[in-house]
Motif scaffolding. Structure first.
Motif, PDB file in Angstrom:
ATOM      1  N   HIS A   1       6.167 -12.593   6.227  1.00 22.01           N
ATOM      2  CA  HIS A   1       7.269 -13.544   6.438  1.00 22.01           C
ATOM      3  C   HIS A   1       8.496 -13.125   5.617  1.00 22.01           C
ATOM      4  O   HIS A   1       9.625 -13.149   6.126  1.00 22.01           O
ATOM      5  N   MET A   2       8.293 -12.747   4.376  1.00 23.06           N
ATOM      6  CA  MET A   2       9.406 -12.310   3.541  1.00 23.06           C
ATOM      7  C   MET A   2      10.077 -11.071   4.114  1.00 23.06           C
ATOM      8  O   MET A   2      11.309 -10.975   4.150  1.00 23.06           O
ATOM      9  N   ALA A   3       9.263 -10.117   4.560  1.00 19.63           N
ATOM     10  CA  ALA A   3       9.822  -8.868   5.089  1.00 19.63           C
ATOM     11  C   ALA A   3      10.579  -9.090   6.391  1.00 19.63           C
ATOM     12  O   ALA A   3      11.574  -8.415   6.662  1.00 19.63           O
TER      13      ALA A   3
ATOM     14  N   THR B   1       8.299  -4.631  -0.691  1.00 19.03           N
ATOM     15  CA  THR B   1       7.213  -5.438  -1.230  1.00 19.03           C
ATOM     16  C   THR B   1       6.048  -5.483  -0.252  1.00 19.03           C
ATOM     17  O   THR B   1       4.876  -5.352  -0.640  1.00 19.03           O
ATOM     18  N   PHE B   2       6.360  -5.666   1.016  1.00 14.76           N
ATOM     19  CA  PHE B   2       5.343  -5.634   2.067  1.00 14.76           C
ATOM     20  C   PHE B   2       4.606  -4.299   2.046  1.00 14.76           C
ATOM     21  O   PHE B   2       3.371  -4.251   2.107  1.00 14.76           O
ATOM     22  N   ALA B   3       5.356  -3.204   1.958  1.00 17.51           N
ATOM     23  CA  ALA B   3       4.771  -1.863   2.023  1.00 17.51           C
ATOM     24  C   ALA B   3       3.843  -1.584   0.850  1.00 17.51           C
ATOM     25  O   ALA B   3       2.811  -0.919   1.011  1.00 17.51           O
ATOM     26  N   LEU B   4       4.182  -2.094  -0.333  1.00 16.00           N
ATOM     27  CA  LEU B   4       3.408  -1.772  -1.527  1.00 16.00           C
ATOM     28  C   LEU B   4       2.258  -2.744  -1.783  1.00 16.00           C
ATOM     29  O   LEU B   4       1.248  -2.358  -2.373  1.00 16.00           O
ATOM     30  N   LEU B   5       2.393  -3.988  -1.348  1.00 13.15           N
ATOM     31  CA  LEU B   5       1.376  -4.984  -1.701  1.00 13.15           C
ATOM     32  C   LEU B   5       0.347  -5.242  -0.607  1.00 13.15           C
ATOM     33  O   LEU B   5      -0.832  -5.479  -0.904  1.00 13.15           O
ATOM     34  N   VAL B   6       0.762  -5.195   0.659  1.00 10.02           N
ATOM     35  CA  VAL B   6      -0.191  -5.500   1.732  1.00 10.02           C
ATOM     36  C   VAL B   6      -1.386  -4.542   1.729  1.00 10.02           C
ATOM     37  O   VAL B   6      -2.539  -4.990   1.845  1.00 10.02           O
ATOM     38  N   PRO B   7      -1.192  -3.203   1.610  1.00 14.43           N
ATOM     39  CA  PRO B   7      -2.373  -2.331   1.557  1.00 14.43           C
ATOM     40  C   PRO B   7      -3.311  -2.654   0.396  1.00 14.43           C
ATOM     41  O   PRO B   7      -4.536  -2.500   0.522  1.00 14.43           O
ATOM     42  N   ILE B   8      -2.766  -3.116  -0.719  1.00 15.40           N
ATOM     43  CA  ILE B   8      -3.606  -3.487  -1.861  1.00 15.40           C
ATOM     44  C   ILE B   8      -4.421  -4.730  -1.524  1.00 15.40           C
ATOM     45  O   ILE B   8      -5.597  -4.849  -1.900  1.00 15.40           O
ATOM     46  N   VAL B   9      -3.804  -5.676  -0.810  1.00 14.47           N
ATOM     47  CA  VAL B   9      -4.527  -6.880  -0.386  1.00 14.47           C
ATOM     48  C   VAL B   9      -5.675  -6.519   0.551  1.00 14.47           C
ATOM     49  O   VAL B   9      -6.784  -7.063   0.457  1.00 14.47           O
TER      50      VAL B   9
END
Length: 479
Positions: A294-296, A305-313
């Motif tokens: 939603h933020m992206a 932020t989407f690119a760096l955090l979603v794969p970690i999730v």
């Protein structure tokens, strides 16, 4: 992919190689980091802090808001850039490249626990592709490794069914001094705590919830460990009150899906893989993914932020679903793994070598935001109150010229910034009247290709003084 239970220690070689690759790429393409004139006022603020041994509490650079309250939420990054500038533009480029490389190395190190080297590399390259358009010599890039380290610390705690370790507070305290985006770090505590509670045994949940709550309060306090104290929270939130500005400034506008690009490809791949393989997520992680998406979708600024955090999730739950524990063979430590001290030594050596070559690197700032000849013409004609374009503000500040406006939108406010944007687009002559008359402007310094130049050409009582490929200067007839 490998489950978290079977992924062995990889020794840090792949993340080090990835970090080095990103570093080299950014140094080779270093001038792409010098595309935003905000860095000028960031550097000048850092120099002021170093010269006065204090942080600013009022506007230092404009004639329109001179003396108005203003707090620098990126004061430490500004000092770093000011010190780095002693090596010329190579300094900010190197600092920015090192920060980005560190962020991607940390990102790869986490993914490597749950994925093969090939998949880790592919996902890191995708993250780089999504992030590169917004990699600029500005404080938000210096905060990227802190963002990644902070979230890894939170998600690791959730997977341990425990509260985050207290030393993690140092990360968010540093983040609060580097960039105002630390508020996202506070927001991430909530859904990650829910994931920890979901995984914990029912009898442990109350005690665990109290520990996460205590950590959240401590994190809030840690964010105030800055020269501004509690006012840090207020300064960081001011950007959210800019209303229409957030849909007008390029970095805060929504992504453009008119042409197929990496961001759209990543979203389609995310849903495609999930549907194809029947992958699911626990509901707290699903909330995280949807929130980050939603933020992206709302702001280009959030794509990184989407690119760096979603794969970690996704890494751990999807790894476990793709390689169930019951059938996954144990993975031995890689024969190419290096001990921790060797990886650290290699990293320090690379950083030292990068700094050593700084004097040999020759970078130039993008010329379209440096109206050198136009400014000289206006000054020679005696102009004192120059209405400058938004993108020229940083350069004028670097020349110690009081500016009409610059990139500190939170200082100038929604009404003034939107008047400037509407006038620049040639859509609102009334907005231009307000800007010129309310602030007693005696000259304008505007980009050569902007429609506002035509408005000024037709404006009674004004004449064109200077024009080149970068900027046009108009002055009052009596000046």
């Amino acid at each position: 992919m490998e489950s978290s239970e079977t992924a062995g220690s990889k020794g840090g070689v792949l993340p080090l190689l990835i970090g080095c690759g990103v570093l080299v790429f950014l140094l080779v393409t270093g001038e792409a980091l010098l595309q935003d004139s905000d860095i000028f006022w960031q550097i000048e603020t850092g120099r002021w802090i170093l010269a006065h041994g204090a942080v600013p509490t009022a506007d230092l650079f404009s004639f329109t808001k001179a003396g108005a309250p203003w707090l620098s939420s990126s004061w430490l990054a500004q000092v770093i850039f000011a010190l780095a500038m002693q090596a010329g533009w190579a300094g900010p480029v190197i600092v920015t490249a090192l920060a980005a490389a560190a962020a991607f190395a940390l990102f790869a190190a986490y993914l490597e626990r749950h994925a093969s080297a090939l998949l880790t590399t592919a996902l890191t390259l995708l993250a780089v592709a999504l992030t590169v358009p917004h990699l600029l010599a500005r404080p938000h890039v210096l905060a990227l490794p802190l963002l990644v380290a902070w979230f890894i610390g939170l998600i690791d705690a959730a997977d341990r069914k425990a509260a985050p370790r207290w030393p993690l507070l140092i990360v968010i305290a540093l983040w609060a001094n580097i960039h105002g985006g630390f508020g996202l770090g506070l927001v991430l505590i909530g859904p990650t705590a829910l994931e920890a509670l979901r995984q914990a045994a029912p009898a442990q949940r109350l005690f665990l919830a109290l520990r996460w709550a205590a950590f959240g309060v401590a994190a809030l306090v840690a964010c105030c460990a800055t020269p501004y104290g509690w006012n840090t929270l207020i300064a960081a939130s001011k950007i959210l009150s800019l209303g229409e500005v957030l849909t007008t400034v390029a970095e805060w506008s929504p992504p453009d899906f008119g042409r197929f690009g990496p961001f759209e490809a990543s979203i389609l791949a995310l849903f495609g893989v999930a549907l194809w393989r029947g992958l699911t997520l626990p509901w707290p992680r699903l909330l995280l993914v949807l929130g980050l998406l939603h933020m992206a979708l709302g702001h280009i600024r959030s794509v990184e932020t989407f690119a760096l955090l979603v794969p970690i999730v996704l890494a751990r739950p999807w790894a476990e679903q793709l390689a169930p524990r019951s059938v996954a063979p144990p993975v031995a430590r890689s024969e190419f793994a290096l001990p921790g001290w060797a990886v650290a030594t290699a990293a320090v050596t690379i950083i030292a070598a990068t700094v050593a070559v700084a004097p040999r690197l020759n970078y130039r700032f993008v010329a379209t935001q440096i109206p050198e000849q136009a400014l000289a013409a206006a000054q020679q004609h005696g102009a004192k109150r120059i209405l400058n374009a938004y993108e020229f503000g940083g350069y004028l500040i670097s020349r110690h010229v009081p500016v009409f406006i610059d990139g500190r939108a939170e200082l100038y406010g929604e009404a003034m910034v939107m008047d400037m944007f509407r006038a620049a687009a040639g859509r609102d002559a009334g907005a231009l009247d307000r800007l010129v008359d309310n602030y007693n402007v005696d000259a304008t310094l505007l980009p050569a290709q902007q429609p506002i130049v035509g408005l000024m050409d037709r404006r009674p009582g004004w004449r064109r003084l200077h024009a080149d490929d970068i900027a046009v200067v108009h002055v009052r007839d009596g000046l």
